[in-house]
Enzyme design. Structure first.
Site, PDB file in Angstrom:
ATOM      1  N   ASP A 110       0.870  -1.171   0.000  1.00 26.88           N
ATOM      2  CA  ASP A 110       0.000   0.000   0.000  1.00 26.88           C
ATOM      3  C   ASP A 110       0.906   1.220   0.000  1.00 26.88           C
ATOM      4  OD1 ASP A 110      -3.128   0.691   0.761  1.00 26.88           O
ATOM      5  OD2 ASP A 110      -1.744   2.230   1.479  1.00 26.88           O
TER       6      ASP A 110
ATOM      7  N   LYS B 246     -21.227  -3.850 -10.585  1.00 26.62           N
ATOM      8  CA  LYS B 246     -21.003  -3.143  -9.318  1.00 26.62           C
ATOM      9  C   LYS B 246     -21.535  -1.712  -9.400  1.00 26.62           C
ATOM     10  CE  LYS B 246     -19.271  -1.639  -5.416  1.00 26.62           C
ATOM     11  NZ  LYS B 246     -17.828  -1.663  -5.114  1.00 26.62           N
TER      12      LYS B 246
ATOM     13  N   ASN C 230     -25.342  -1.762  -9.413  1.00 23.94           N
ATOM     14  CA  ASN C 230     -25.833  -2.095  -8.073  1.00 23.94           C
ATOM     15  C   ASN C 230     -25.740  -0.887  -7.146  1.00 23.94           C
ATOM     16  OD1 ASN C 230     -26.420  -4.148  -5.761  1.00 23.94           O
ATOM     17  ND2 ASN C 230     -24.569  -3.080  -5.115  1.00 23.94           N
TER      18      ASN C 230
END
Length: 316
Positions: free
Chosen positions: A35, A176, A179
């Site tokens: 990250d 996605k 939705n």
């Protein structure tokens, strides 16, 4: 395509969703994590035993599975493409699984490039929020070839319980976005109903109970209103700006295919307008309800019943 089964895995993106997903994915695997926030990768490394990488250029050669949980397509493209990108580093037979919310067209293009390199590519975005990421009960909608989906499935199962192969590469991200547009529509519609109910003397928490025992219920009224809105916490863990990104992707699908959708597109437009009125630096998506409080001059939060309601600001 050569299949590799003995390689390690790399999980990239350890934010609100990525961190609990990585925790669910880690047991029993040789896992590397990365990250941009050194603290985030150090925390997951300490919790799971995964090895934190200082950068993606140090990705070990025996990594054959990469899971991405990144904010948008531009970041995904920067990680996947280029001389130092994942496509140039992974061996043929490897697989990349993009579990963030990306643009379907970008995903389809990346999948073509991956296929040319002998690498499988699956878009597998999730729904369910931080709570279900923690329990490993996310809904996952996956796009890609049947072969690629089957290769990805064992990697998805630790994180989700409702995993659906929806079609070719890019369709997972389309599903996605669509939705989330419906979810935002439900959230907005409930706010409008609660404002109307309050105007005739029905308390918001009472109306939510009525809705949840009747045909108007949705995930918004069953979960978001009781836990995050009526309490005044606004702490679902899903940022409003990320929701708006998904809504813009969904709008482009309707536009590109000339689909008439006045109801959900009105909800998208209202959400964009609402964001401009919020002073919070990084608001939770449930703070969309504050917009309805503002324009109607009322509060929809049981814990703040004694507070002074805002003056109504009528839109024209």
């Amino acid at each position: 395509m050569t299949e590799l089964h003995d390689g390690a895995a790399l999980f990239v993106g350890l934010g609100n969703m990525g961190a609990p997903m990585a925790r669910r994915y880690a047991p029993g695997r040789e896992l590397f994590v990365f990250d941009m926030d050194p603290g985030a990768r150090a925390a997951i490394s300490e919790e799971t035993g995964a090895l934190a990488l200082p950068n993606l250029a140090s990705t070990p050669k025996h990594v054959t599975t990469v899971i991405l949980m990144l904010p948008n397509s531009r970041i995904v493209e920067s990680v996947v493409r280029g001389e130092s990108g994942l496509l140039a580093r992974l061996r043929p037979g490897s697989i990349i699984i993009d579990m963030g919310s990306s643009e379907p067209a970008s995903t389809a293009a990346l999948a073509e490039e991956a296929d040319a390199a002998g690498i499988a590519y699956v878009d597998a975005p999730v729904s369910g929020g931080v709570a279900r990421a923690i329990t490993g009960e996310l809904a996952i909608m996956a796009g890609g070839t049947t072969e690629a989906f089957e290769a990805a499935l064992p990697h998805l199962q630790p994180m989700g319980t409702n995993i659906v192969h929806v079609g070719k590469a890019g369709t997972g991200h389309a599903a996605k976005a669509l939705n989330n547009l419906l979810s935002a529509t439900n959230l907005s519609a409930a706010a409008e109903i609660l404002c109307a109910a309050a105007s005739v003397g029905i308390e918001p928490e009472i109306m939510v109970k009525v809705i949840n025992g009747s045909t108007g219920r949705s995930q918004a009224t069953e979960v978001k209103y009781p836990a995050h809105i009526l309490t005044g916490k606004f702490d679902s863990g899903f940022a409003m700006d990320l929701m708006l990104k998904d809504l813009r992707i969904a709008r482009s699908i309707f536009s590109d295919h000339s689909i008439e959708a006045p109801v959900v597109l009105a909800a998208e437009s209202t959400a964009q307008t609402a964001r401009g009125h919020l002073e919070t630096k990084n608001p939770d998506h449930t703070e969309l309800v504050r917009h309805y409080e503002r324009v109607n001059g009322m509060l929809l939060r049981a814990t703040e019943a004694s507070a002074t309601a805002p003056e109504p600001i009528r839109q024209h």
